[in-house]
Motif scaffolding. Structure first.
Motif, PDB file in Angstrom:
ATOM      1  N   UNK A  91       5.169  25.055  -2.381  1.00  0.00           N
ATOM      2  CA  UNK A  91       6.031  24.749  -3.526  1.00  0.00           C
ATOM      3  C   UNK A  91       6.244  23.240  -3.620  1.00  0.00           C
ATOM      4  N   UNK A  92       6.468  22.589  -2.486  1.00  0.00           N
ATOM      5  CA  UNK A  92       6.633  21.132  -2.480  1.00  0.00           C
ATOM      6  C   UNK A  92       5.414  20.424  -3.033  1.00  0.00           C
ATOM      7  N   UNK A  93       4.234  20.898  -2.620  1.00  0.00           N
ATOM      8  CA  UNK A  93       2.996  20.318  -3.161  1.00  0.00           C
ATOM      9  C   UNK A  93       2.904  20.516  -4.669  1.00  0.00           C
ATOM     10  N   UNK A  94       3.226  21.718  -5.134  1.00  0.00           N
ATOM     11  CA  UNK A  94       3.149  22.011  -6.560  1.00  0.00           C
ATOM     12  C   UNK A  94       4.107  21.152  -7.367  1.00  0.00           C
ATOM     13  N   UNK A  95       5.239  20.776  -6.741  1.00  0.00           N
ATOM     14  CA  UNK A  95       6.222  19.934  -7.415  1.00  0.00           C
ATOM     15  C   UNK A  95       5.913  18.450  -7.285  1.00  0.00           C
ATOM     16  N   UNK A  96       4.835  18.115  -6.594  1.00  0.00           N
ATOM     17  CA  UNK A  96       4.416  16.730  -6.510  1.00  0.00           C
ATOM     18  C   UNK A  96       5.028  15.923  -5.384  1.00  0.00           C
ATOM     19  N   UNK A  97       5.532  16.579  -4.351  1.00  0.00           N
ATOM     20  CA  UNK A  97       6.077  15.844  -3.209  1.00  0.00           C
ATOM     21  C   UNK A  97       4.934  15.107  -2.511  1.00  0.00           C
ATOM     22  N   UNK A  98       5.024  13.776  -2.367  1.00  0.00           N
ATOM     23  CA  UNK A  98       3.933  13.037  -1.731  1.00  0.00           C
ATOM     24  C   UNK A  98       3.806  13.398  -0.251  1.00  0.00           C
ATOM     25  N   UNK A  99       2.554  13.524   0.209  1.00  0.00           N
ATOM     26  CA  UNK A  99       2.272  13.853   1.612  1.00  0.00           C
ATOM     27  C   UNK A  99       3.084  15.063   2.066  1.00  0.00           C
ATOM     28  N   UNK A 100       3.071  16.094   1.243  1.00  0.00           N
ATOM     29  CA  UNK A 100       3.917  17.273   1.486  1.00  0.00           C
ATOM     30  C   UNK A 100       3.610  17.917   2.828  1.00  0.00           C
ATOM     31  N   UNK A 102       2.782  16.714   5.645  1.00  0.00           N
ATOM     32  CA  UNK A 102       3.336  16.036   6.823  1.00  0.00           C
ATOM     33  C   UNK A 102       4.804  15.655   6.604  1.00  0.00           C
ATOM     34  N   UNK A 103       5.440  16.266   5.624  1.00  0.00           N
ATOM     35  CA  UNK A 103       6.866  16.049   5.371  1.00  0.00           C
ATOM     36  C   UNK A 103       7.644  17.155   6.071  1.00  0.00           C
ATOM     37  N   UNK A 104       8.223  16.838   7.209  1.00  0.00           N
ATOM     38  CA  UNK A 104       8.854  17.859   8.050  1.00  0.00           C
ATOM     39  C   UNK A 104      10.011  18.548   7.334  1.00  0.00           C
ATOM     40  N   UNK A 105      10.682  17.870   6.405  1.00  0.00           N
ATOM     41  CA  UNK A 105      11.815  18.475   5.714  1.00  0.00           C
ATOM     42  C   UNK A 105      11.410  19.731   4.952  1.00  0.00           C
ATOM     43  N   UNK A 106      10.195  19.760   4.408  1.00  0.00           N
ATOM     44  CA  UNK A 106       9.746  20.942   3.684  1.00  0.00           C
ATOM     45  C   UNK A 106       9.628  22.146   4.606  1.00  0.00           C
ATOM     46  N   UNK A 107       9.189  21.908   5.827  1.00  0.00           N
ATOM     47  CA  UNK A 107       9.063  23.003   6.793  1.00  0.00           C
ATOM     48  C   UNK A 107      10.442  23.477   7.273  1.00  0.00           C
ATOM     49  N   UNK A 108      11.443  22.627   7.110  1.00  0.00           N
ATOM     50  CA  UNK A 108      12.794  22.979   7.550  1.00  0.00           C
ATOM     51  C   UNK A 108      13.575  23.792   6.512  1.00  0.00           C
ATOM     52  N   UNK A 109      13.078  23.866   5.297  1.00  0.00           N
ATOM     53  CA  UNK A 109      13.827  24.549   4.240  1.00  0.00           C
ATOM     54  C   UNK A 109      14.131  26.005   4.591  1.00  0.00           C
TER      55      UNK A 109
END
Length: 560
Positions: A91-100, A102-109
Motif C-alpha cells: 500500500x505504501x508503494x502504491x501511495x508513492x512512499x519513496x524507498x518503501x 526499506x522504510x521500517x515504519x511501513x512494516x510497523x503499521x
C-alpha cells in the motif's frame, strides 16, 4: 475554581455517555503514546529486521507461502504477520512512499494497529466486568503501559497477538459470566473466533494456550464445561480451519514438512526444553520485570494482589485469575524468557487493578503503600538519568531535546504519587497516564534521535547509498546484524575472514565492504599481498546494544 471543576465534570459526563466518545479518547491517548519516534526509530535488532526482511523478500520474490531471511528458511512462526507487513508496504508503494521497501515504519503499521486494537478490545473485554468508566480506566492502563508502547513500534508479532488474545478472552469472559443465558450475541462470537483464527495464523498455539488454560481452570472450578457450548465450538473451529488450513497445507507441501519440524520441534520445544541463546532467565523474571513493563500501573496492581486473593471465589475475579495465573506459571517455568511474552496477560491484570481501585481497596491505607508507590516516579526519573548518562558516554552530549519532556514526565509521576498518598487514587491514575504520554514523547520522540552511536546499521547503509556509483555490491565483515541486511539489500554478503573481504573487492565493479576493526589487520595484509588499494571512505564508531560492546567499522570501496 468551582466553575472549572463543574465544567470538567460535565465534560467527563458527556464523554462517558457514549462508547464511541470514550473509544475516541482512548485512540487519542494511544496515539500520543505510540506515535512519537514511530518513523525515526532505527530497525531494532535482532528480531524486528528479521521479520521485516522476510516480508520484504516476499514482495521481491512474489512467494507469499515460504518465509525466508536471505537464503535461510525462517520456519519459526506462521505467516500471518508477514502477510500484514507485506500488504502494508505494498500500500505504501502504491501511495508513492519513496524507498518503501526499506522504510521500517511501513512494516510497523500492523503492530501499531495491533496495539490500538489491544486498547479498544481491552475496553470491550472490560465491559464484561465494569461499566464504562471502569472499562475506560482498564483500557487506558494498557494504552500507557511501557511494554505495549514498545511493541507498538516494533515490526513483530506481539502487539497483534495481544489484540487477538484480548478478543478471545473477552469472548470467553462473556461466555463464562453469562453462563445459563444460553446464547451469546453474534458480535461476541465473531470477535472471539476471528481473534482465535488470526491468533493461530500469527503465532500458532499461544492463543489456544491462553484460552485453553483459562477454560480448563474455570471448568474445573464449575465441575462442568457445558458453558463453553455457548461459543458454538464446532462452527467456530470450522471457521478457524477455513482461515488457517490453506497456508498450513501449502507450507507443508512446499517445505516437505520442514516448517512443522522447525517451528514445533526446534523453536517451540527448544524454548520449553532448553533456553535459547541469550534469552535464559530464572523463574521470577516476569514478576521482577513486571514493575517496568506494566508501568505506571504495576505498583497499583501489586497493591491489589491481596484483593484478588480475598475475592478469588467471585466470578469476575476468578475469571481474571484464570486468565493470568496458569499462563504466567507456564511462562515462568519455560527457560526462555523475554519481557514481552506476558503482554497478552496484562489486560487481566488491569481488570483486577481497576476492580480493586473501584472498591477502595487500593489506597495509602494499605501496608507499605505510601512507600511502595514511590516506584511511580522511579521509572521516568531513572530513564532521565540513565538516558542522559548513555548519551553523554557514547555521543558526548546529553539528549537536550528530550530533557524537557522527561522532566515533565517525572514531575507528573511525582504528582501521581502525591495524589495517591492523599487517597485520590483515580486522580493519581490520570496523572500517571499523562506522565506516560510525556515519557513516550521524551524517550521515543527525541532521546533516541540523539543516540546516534546506537544507529550503526542506519549510518552504514547511508555510507553505501552515498557511494558515487549506481547499485554498489555490499558486503560486511564482523558486523552481522539483520538490520544491515534490511537496509542495504537482500544480497548483502556476510563474510567471515579478511581474505574473503579482500577477494570480494577484487571481483571488480563498484563495491563496498564494511570491516570491523577486529578483522582490519588481516584485511589490510591480504590487500597488500594482492596489490590492491581500496579507498577508505569513512569510519563508523558506535555501540552495538546486542553484543554489548563498542564497535569501530571501516568502510572500504573500489570501482569508482
Amino acid at each position: 475554581m468551582t466553575l472549572r471543576h463543574v465544567s470538567v465534570a460535565q465534560l467527563a459526563s458527556a464523554v462517558e455517555r457514549s462508547h464511541a466518545r470514550l473509544c475516541a479518547v482512548l485512540v487519542l491517548l494511544s496515539l500520543v503514546c505510540f506515535l512519537p519516534g514511530f518513523t525515526t526509530l532505527q530497525p531494532m535488532d535482532r528480531d524486528e529486521p528479521r521479520y521485516a526482511q522476510a516480508s520484504k523478500q516476499m514482495l521481491e520474490t512474489g512467494d507469499f507461502v515460504d518465509i525466508r531471511f536471505q537464503e535461510e528458511a525462517r520456519h519459526k512462526k506462521p505467516v500471518g504477520i508477514y502477510w500484514m507487513q507485506s500488504a502494508s508496504v505494498a500500500v505504501g508503494q502504491a501511495l508513492g512512499v519513496p524507498e518503501a521497501r526499506t522504510t521500517i515504519a511501513l512494516y510497523r503499521i500492523p503492530s501499531l494497529l495491533g496495539a490500538l486494537a489491544t486498547v479498544l478490545l481491552t475496553y470491550w473485554a472490560a465491559l464484561a466486568f465494569f461499566g464504562r468508566r471502569g472499562a475506560f480506566l482498564t483500557a487506558a492502563l494498557m494504552a500507557t503501559c511501557v511494554i505495549l508502547m514498545v511493541e507498538a513500534r516494533l515490526a513483530k508479532t506481539d502487539a497483534m497477538l495481544t489484540a487477538c488474545s484480548v478478543a478471545v478472552m473477552g469472548g470467553l469472559a462473556r461466555a463464562y459470566l453469562s453462563r445459563g443465558a444460553g446464547v451469546l450475541p453474534r458480535r461476541a462470537l465473531l470477535i472471539f473466533w476471528t481473534g482465535f483464527a488470526l491468533g493461530v495464523l500469527i503465532k500458532g498455539p499461544l492463543v489456544l494456550m491462553f484460552a485453553g488454560l483459562a477454560a480448563a481452570t474455570l471448568s474445573y472450578k464449575e465441575r462442568s464445561a457445558r458453558w463453553l457450548l455457548t461459543l458454538r465450538p464446532w462452527l467456530g473451529l470450522a471457521f478457524t480451519l477455513a482461515v488457517v488450513l490453506p497456508w498450513f497445507v501449502a507450507i507443508a507441501v512446499k517445505s516437505g514438512g520442514e516448517f512443522f519440524a522447525a517451528s514445533v520441534g526446534k523453536d517451540m520445544l527448544g524454548k520449553v526444553g532448553t533456553a535459547q541463546k541469550y534469552h535464559w532467565a530464572p523463574p521470577g523474571f516476569y514478576l521482577l520485570s513486571f514493575f517496568a513493563t506494566f508501568w505506571p500501573g504495576a505498583i497499583l496492581a501489586a497493591i491489589a494482589v491481596p484483593f484478588a486473593w480475598i475475592h478469588r471465589r467471585e466470578e469476575q475475579v476468578a475469571f481474571a485469575l484464570a486468565w493470568i495465573v496458569p499462563s504466567w506459571i507456564v511462562f515462568e517455568a519455560v527457560p526462555t524468557k523475554l519481557p514481552h511474552y506476558t503482554l497478552p496477560l496484562l489486560p487481566a491484570v488491569a481488570v483486577l487493578t481497576v476492580m480493586a481501585i473501584s472498591r477502595h481497596f487500593v489506597g495509602p491505607h494499605r501496608p507499605a503503600a505510601k512507600l511502595a508507590t514511590v516506584l511511580i516516579p522511579f521509572i521516568p526519573v531513572g530513564l532521565t538519568v540513565g538516558l542522559s548518562a548513555v548519551a553523554w558516554s557514547f555521543d558526548g552530549l546529553p539528549p537536550f531535546r528530550a530533557l524537557p519532556f522527561l522532566a515533565v514526565s517525572s514531575l507528573l509521576a511525582f504528582w501521581a504519587w502525591w495524589l495517591f498518598v492523599r487517597s485520590r487514587v483515580v486522580r493519581s491514575l490520570w496523572a500517571s497516564f499523562a506522565a506516560s504520554a510525556f515519557l513516550a514523547i521524551g524517550v521515543f520522540g527525541f532521546a533516541q534521535l540523539d543516540l546516534r552511536s546506537l544507529k550503526i546499521s542506519d549510518r552504514l547503509a547511508e555510507v553505501a547509498r552515498l557511494v558515487p556509483c549506481e547499485s554498489p555490491k555490499v558486503a560486511t565483515l564482523g558486523y552481522r546484524e539483520p538490520s544491515l541486511v534490511f537496509l542495504t539489500g537482500t544480497n548483502l554478503d556476510m563474510l567471515d575472514t579478511g581474505a574473503e573481504a579482500s577477494a570480494f573487492l577484487r571481483q571488480g565493479g563498484c563495491r563496498v565492504v564494511f570491516v570491523d576493526r577486529r578483522f582490519e589487520g588481516e584485511f589490510r595484509a591480504e590487500n597488500e599481498r594482492l596489490g590492491q588499494q581500496p579507498v577508505l571512505s569513512t569510519r563508523v564508531h558506535g555501540f552495538n546494544i546486542n553484543s554489548g560492546r563498542r564497535v569501530d567499522i571501516a568502510a572500504y570501496a573500489t570501482g569508482f
